[in-house]
Design an enzyme around this catalytic site. Structure first.
Site, PDB file in Angstrom:
ATOM      1  N   SER A   1      48.015  27.355  18.363  1.00 51.01           N
ATOM      2  CA  SER A   1      48.526  28.619  17.820  1.00 51.01           C
ATOM      3  C   SER A   1      49.723  28.413  16.907  1.00 51.01           C
ATOM      4  O   SER A   1      50.529  27.488  17.107  1.00 51.01           O
ATOM      5  CB  SER A   1      48.946  29.509  18.989  1.00 51.01           C
ATOM      6  OG  SER A   1      49.617  30.659  18.515  1.00 51.01           O
TER       7      SER A   1
ATOM      8  N   TYR B   1      53.963  31.028  26.265  1.00 52.04           N
ATOM      9  CA  TYR B   1      52.617  30.909  25.695  1.00 52.04           C
ATOM     10  C   TYR B   1      52.597  29.828  24.609  1.00 52.04           C
ATOM     11  O   TYR B   1      51.768  28.909  24.642  1.00 52.04           O
ATOM     12  CB  TYR B   1      52.170  32.260  25.115  1.00 52.04           C
ATOM     13  CG  TYR B   1      50.990  32.137  24.179  1.00 52.04           C
ATOM     14  CD1 TYR B   1      49.727  31.862  24.679  1.00 52.04           C
ATOM     15  CD2 TYR B   1      51.153  32.251  22.796  1.00 52.04           C
ATOM     16  CE1 TYR B   1      48.640  31.714  23.821  1.00 52.04           C
ATOM     17  CE2 TYR B   1      50.080  32.112  21.937  1.00 52.04           C
ATOM     18  CZ  TYR B   1      48.827  31.840  22.451  1.00 52.04           C
ATOM     19  OH  TYR B   1      47.766  31.679  21.602  1.00 52.04           O
TER      20      TYR B   1
ATOM     21  N   LYS C   1      50.817  25.773  24.449  1.00 50.52           N
ATOM     22  CA  LYS C   1      49.975  25.185  23.402  1.00 50.52           C
ATOM     23  C   LYS C   1      50.560  23.857  22.934  1.00 50.52           C
ATOM     24  O   LYS C   1      49.836  22.884  22.707  1.00 50.52           O
ATOM     25  CB  LYS C   1      49.837  26.156  22.222  1.00 50.52           C
ATOM     26  CG  LYS C   1      49.112  27.448  22.576  1.00 50.52           C
ATOM     27  CD  LYS C   1      47.657  27.178  22.933  1.00 50.52           C
ATOM     28  CE  LYS C   1      46.900  28.418  23.336  1.00 50.52           C
ATOM     29  NZ  LYS C   1      45.514  28.145  23.737  1.00 50.52           N
TER      30      LYS C   1
HETATM   31  N1  UFG Z   1      52.638  45.250  15.757  1.00 54.00           N
HETATM   32  C1  UFG Z   1      53.081  46.558  15.702  1.00 54.00           C
HETATM   33  N2  UFG Z   1      52.646  47.411  16.659  1.00 54.00           N
HETATM   34  C2  UFG Z   1      51.793  47.056  17.649  1.00 54.00           C
HETATM   35  C3  UFG Z   1      51.328  45.719  17.695  1.00 54.00           C
HETATM   36  C4  UFG Z   1      51.783  44.848  16.730  1.00 54.00           C
HETATM   37  O1  UFG Z   1      53.849  46.929  14.828  1.00 54.00           O
HETATM   38  O2  UFG Z   1      51.444  47.905  18.495  1.00 54.00           O
HETATM   39  C5  UFG Z   1      53.102  44.313  14.742  1.00 54.00           C
HETATM   40  C6  UFG Z   1      53.863  43.143  15.337  1.00 54.00           C
HETATM   41  O3  UFG Z   1      55.215  43.453  15.448  1.00 54.00           O
HETATM   42  C7  UFG Z   1      53.559  42.037  14.344  1.00 54.00           C
HETATM   43  C8  UFG Z   1      52.180  42.392  13.797  1.00 54.00           C
HETATM   44  O4  UFG Z   1      51.973  43.769  14.122  1.00 54.00           O
HETATM   45  O5  UFG Z   1      54.460  42.113  13.296  1.00 54.00           O
HETATM   46  C9  UFG Z   1      51.072  41.584  14.433  1.00 54.00           C
HETATM   47  O6  UFG Z   1      51.197  41.680  15.839  1.00 54.00           O
HETATM   48  P1  UFG Z   1      50.064  41.165  16.823  1.00 54.00           P
HETATM   49  O7  UFG Z   1      50.525  41.469  18.210  1.00 54.00           O
HETATM   50  O8  UFG Z   1      48.739  41.671  16.390  1.00 54.00           O
HETATM   51  O9  UFG Z   1      50.051  39.605  16.560  1.00 54.00           O
HETATM   52  P2  UFG Z   1      51.255  38.562  16.679  1.00 54.00           P
HETATM   53  O10 UFG Z   1      51.611  38.164  15.284  1.00 54.00           O
HETATM   54  O11 UFG Z   1      52.345  39.019  17.529  1.00 54.00           O
HETATM   55  O12 UFG Z   1      50.525  37.445  17.518  1.00 54.00           O
HETATM   56  C10 UFG Z   1      49.680  36.494  16.951  1.00 54.00           C
HETATM   57  C11 UFG Z   1      48.693  36.001  18.012  1.00 54.00           C
HETATM   58  C12 UFG Z   1      49.451  35.368  19.165  1.00 54.00           C
HETATM   59  C13 UFG Z   1      50.382  34.325  18.620  1.00 54.00           C
HETATM   60  C14 UFG Z   1      51.276  34.896  17.549  1.00 54.00           C
HETATM   61  C15 UFG Z   1      52.219  33.917  16.925  1.00 54.00           C
HETATM   62  O13 UFG Z   1      47.932  37.070  18.515  1.00 54.00           O
HETATM   63  O14 UFG Z   1      48.516  34.783  20.046  1.00 54.00           O
HETATM   64  O15 UFG Z   1      50.468  35.442  16.509  1.00 54.00           O
HETATM   65  O16 UFG Z   1      51.532  33.025  16.171  1.00 54.00           O
HETATM   66  F1  UFG Z   1      51.170  33.864  19.619  1.00 54.00           F
END
Ligand code: UFG
Length: 323
Positions: free
Chosen positions: A117, A141, A145
């Site tokens: 990841s 998490y 990895k």
């Molecule tokens: N976001 C919102 N509202 C929500 C959910 C997400 O604004 O309800 C925003 C987050 O703040 C982020 C973006 O949308 O800026 C993407 O969020 P996600 O939760 O969809 O994905 P992440 O970037 O947090 O997570 C992904 C992978 C994880 C990994 C991470 C870091 O899903 O497994 O990237 O690489 F750990």
């Protein structure tokens, strides 16, 4: 064509990779304990309900099925949960992977592609992020990895276990024609949450609009799950052809802000996304975008479905079929 074991093949990325492997003519067996996966994401007869920590059972399975290579997805993926129960992540993701590698060594299976990841980079100094950016995870998490990648390097050096960790950026989209898509419970990912808000009328929350980005919301590299799946197929074929171990980022190289994703969801669905503006979510870096040149150069991978509207429309088609 090869016989490939997919651990976690009832999960989101695992099920799409199983589908891509079959399309290429490979023969697949799926090992999944169904703790978080879905039985109906695996074709009848292909699923073995087994936990990666059951080394002896796994060794038997590898021998009986004459498996030539493993693609290893089985893991927990929720960043928030990993901060509440780090031990769960070290037990399932790290000890579980070690048990799987032990079974592989015992059965003489020495090729593995591993689901790593971008979380391994933490808050990177350089964006787009190259693979040699140091590992600096900011949650258990991501650390889980990194720990598996470290084990893989030593097992490669001293036990000849050839391995490729693929560091995913934001997996999204679906393969609606095959009935495959994203189904996490609870769902924490942006695109499915926006689609759900459209469907239910209940607002989702945008986590912060005061980041140092052009529109104030976080930027991520959204990669279609089927492009990710294709990267696994290329990597496992590379290993089966005698290729060396290496680590690759898998992202498009283009970043999109949360607001841009919201605009795409509104364009594709033709409806407004009910939302409220909330505070920042703990641990969210402002911008995560892959430098994906290495995988493009080494194995000729190019994302075929990088357009954000295409990604959202595939996710939307799946979401509509699953409510
Ligand atoms: N976001 C919102 N509202 C929500 C959910 C997400 O604004 O309800 C925003 C987050 O703040 C982020 C973006 O949308 O800026 C993407 O969020 P996600 O939760 O969809 O994905 P992440 O970037 O947090 O997570 C992904 C992978 C994880 C990994 C991470 C870091 O899903 O497994 O990237 O690489 F750990």
């Amino acid at each position: 064509m090869a016989k490939i074991l997919v651990t976690g093949g009832a999960g989101y990325i695992g099920s799409h990779t199983r589908y891509a492997l079959e399309k290429r003519g490979h023969s697949v067996v799926v090992a999944d304990n169904l703790s978080r996966g879905y039985k109906d994401a695996v074709p009848a007869g292909m699923l073995r309900v087994i936990d990666i920590s059951e080394t002896e059972k796994m060794e038997r399975l590898l021998r009986e099925e004459a498996v030539e290579a493993v693609i290893h997805f089985a893991a927990y993926i929720a960043v928030g949960e990993s901060t509440e129960k780090p031990e769960l992540y070290f037990s399932n993701n790290v000890s579980g992977s070690l048990a799987l590698f032990e079974a592989m060594l015992a059965a003489g299976v020495k090729r593995v592609v591993f689901s790593s990841s971008a979380a391994s980079y933490g808050i990177p100094k350089k964006v787009p992020i190259p693979e040699d950016e140091p590992a600096a995870p900011i949650n258990p998490y991501g650390e889980s990895k990194v720990m598996v990648e470290v084990m893989m390097r030593w097992l490669d050096k001293y036990r000849g276990l050839r391995g490729i960790p693929l560091r995913y950026f934001n997996a999204c989209g679906a393969e609606p024609a095959a009935g495959l898509g994203e189904r996490h419970d609870p769902e924490t990912h942006l695109i499915p949450l926006m689609l759900r808000a459209v469907q239910t009328g209940k607002p989702m929350t945008i986590f912060g609009d005061d980041y140092p980005t052009p529109d104030g919301t976080c930027i991520r590299d959204y990669i279609h799950v089927s492009d990710l799946a294709d990267a696994h197929v290329l990597c496992v074929e590379h290993l089966l052809n005698g290729g060396a171990s290496d680590a690759f980022n898998v992202g498009t190289g283009d970043g999109h802000s949360v607001r841009e994703v919201l605009d795409a969801v509104e364009r594709v669905t033709g409806k407004p996304v009910p939302h409220t503006m909330g505070p920042r979510r703990e641990g969210d870096p402002p911008s995560l975008v892959a430098d994906s040149q290495k995988l493009r150069r080494a194995l000729g991978w190019t994302p075929q479905r990088a357009d954000l509207d295409r990604i959202v429309s595939d996710a939307w088609a799946f979401a509509q079929g699953h409510r």
